[in-house]
Design an enzyme around this catalytic site. Structure first.
Site, mmCIF file in Angstrom:
data_model
loop_
_atom_site.group_PDB
_atom_site.id
_atom_site.type_symbol
_atom_site.label_atom_id
_atom_site.label_comp_id
_atom_site.label_asym_id
_atom_site.label_seq_id
_atom_site.Cartn_x
_atom_site.Cartn_y
_atom_site.Cartn_z
ATOM 1 N N ARG A 90 9.839 34.288 59.027
ATOM 2 C CA ARG A 90 8.406 34.022 58.840
ATOM 3 C C ARG A 90 8.134 33.006 57.746
ATOM 4 O O ARG A 90 7.041 32.433 57.690
ATOM 5 C CB ARG A 90 7.658 35.343 58.586
ATOM 6 N N GLU A 112 12.651 46.619 52.140
ATOM 7 C CA GLU A 112 11.766 47.782 52.236
ATOM 8 C C GLU A 112 12.203 48.677 53.400
ATOM 9 O O GLU A 112 12.013 49.874 53.381
ATOM 10 C CB GLU A 112 10.317 47.299 52.449
HETATM 11 O O1 LIG Z 1 10.593 41.528 49.247
HETATM 12 P P1 LIG Z 1 11.471 42.148 50.291
HETATM 13 O O2 LIG Z 1 11.489 43.656 50.224
HETATM 14 O O3 LIG Z 1 12.852 41.590 50.284
HETATM 15 O O4 LIG Z 1 10.823 41.853 51.717
HETATM 16 C C1 LIG Z 1 10.273 40.621 52.093
HETATM 17 C C2 LIG Z 1 10.987 40.046 53.276
HETATM 18 O O5 LIG Z 1 10.869 40.917 54.406
HETATM 19 C C3 LIG Z 1 10.361 40.178 55.516
HETATM 20 O O6 LIG Z 1 11.345 39.587 56.256
HETATM 21 P P2 LIG Z 1 12.243 40.327 57.345
HETATM 22 O O7 LIG Z 1 13.572 40.639 56.722
HETATM 23 O O8 LIG Z 1 11.476 41.461 57.927
HETATM 24 O O9 LIG Z 1 12.538 39.185 58.399
HETATM 25 P P3 LIG Z 1 11.637 38.288 59.384
HETATM 26 O O10 LIG Z 1 10.873 37.298 58.518
HETATM 27 O O11 LIG Z 1 12.645 37.583 60.208
HETATM 28 O O12 LIG Z 1 10.714 39.197 60.160
HETATM 29 C C4 LIG Z 1 9.518 39.098 54.857
HETATM 30 O O13 LIG Z 1 9.306 38.012 55.734
HETATM 31 C C5 LIG Z 1 10.358 38.728 53.667
HETATM 32 O O14 LIG Z 1 11.386 37.798 53.999
HETATM 33 N N1 LIG Z 2 5.099 45.731 54.769
HETATM 34 C C1 LIG Z 2 5.564 44.538 55.153
HETATM 35 N N2 LIG Z 2 4.846 43.772 56.007
HETATM 36 C C2 LIG Z 2 5.322 42.566 56.392
HETATM 37 N N3 LIG Z 2 6.480 42.068 55.985
HETATM 38 C C3 LIG Z 2 7.213 42.791 55.135
HETATM 39 N N4 LIG Z 2 8.391 42.535 54.550
HETATM 40 C C4 LIG Z 2 8.701 43.606 53.797
HETATM 41 N N5 LIG Z 2 7.754 44.535 53.855
HETATM 42 C C5 LIG Z 2 6.801 44.037 54.689
#
Ligand SMILES: O=P(O)(O)OC[C@H]1O[C@H](OP(=O)(O)OP(=O)(O)O)[C@H](O)[C@@H]1O
Ligand SMILES: Nc1ncnc2[nH]cnc12
Length: 170
Positions: A59, A96
């Site tokens: 994202r 998370e």
């Molecule tokens: O601060 P944190 O606890 O590390 O979480 C934040 C990360 O989690 C989500 O990515 P995700 O790993 O879900 O991947 P995506 O963007 O491919 O959906 C978001 O886009 C961040 O990269």
């Molecule tokens: N609650 C949340 N919503 C969207 N992206 C996330 N990445 C980690 N936690 C998230």
């Protein structure tokens, strides 16, 4: 233009108890998308020329690329394990909702380059901290960790020793 109106809450995704912040309505609206990218680019440090913007898979790629264009900087994809074709540095971190590994090409940053890190969400800060570590290992200088939103109840910014900028906090 109120960016907040384009963020949708999805309860219990991808796991029970997680309130997922869905940015797809924002991505789908031209005015909201471009306004978000311009506002985030305007939050970058005024006194430092940003050489590279990192977007974190997946994202972080979309608006990260738009910020790079606005700052006249190069773009670096930081990707999940096994996706980058050349030699990489890797970091594993807690999320998370699980754990993951991010990777960067070893030649993505020249020593001394100023790097802005962009992602959509700062949650626990594990991802951003891992990316900061990768930048440091390649000799880059992190000038800002830049997010659309921060989930402040998870205290992610406590893990980061660099300036944090965001448009929204929850
Ligand atoms: O601060 P944190 O606890 O590390 O979480 C934040 C990360 O989690 C989500 O990515 P995700 O790993 O879900 O991947 P995506 O963007 O491919 O959906 C978001 O886009 C961040 O990269
Ligand atoms: N609650 C949340 N919503 C969207 N992206 C996330 N990445 C980690 N936690 C998230």
């Amino acid at each position: 233009m109120n960016i907040q109106d384009f963020i949708r809450d999805i309860p219990d995704f991808p796991k029970p108890g997680i309130l997922f912040k869905d940015i797809t309505p924002l991505l789908g609206n031209y005015e909201a998308l471009t306004s978000c990218a311009s506002k985030l680019a305007n939050l970058s440090p005024r006194d430092i020329k940003v050489d590279k913007v990192i977007g974190v898979e997946s994202r972080g790629f979309i608006i990260g690329g738009m910020i790079a264009e606005r700052l006249e900087a190069g773009f670096i994809p930081v990707r999940k394990k096994g996706k980058l074709p050349y030699e990489v540095k890797s970091k594993t971190y807690d999320l998370e909702y699980g754990d993951d590994t991010v990777e960067i090409h070893i030649d993505a940053i020249k020593p001394g380059e100023h790097v802005l890190i962009h992602d959509d969400v700062l949650a626990t800060g594990g991802t951003a901290k891992a990316v900061c570590d990768l930048v440091e290992e390649l000799g880059g200088i992190v000038v800002q960790c830049n997010f659309i939103m921060t989930l402040d109840f998870l205290n992610g910014s406590d893990k980061l020793k660099y300036p944090v900028a965001s448009l929204l906090s929850y």
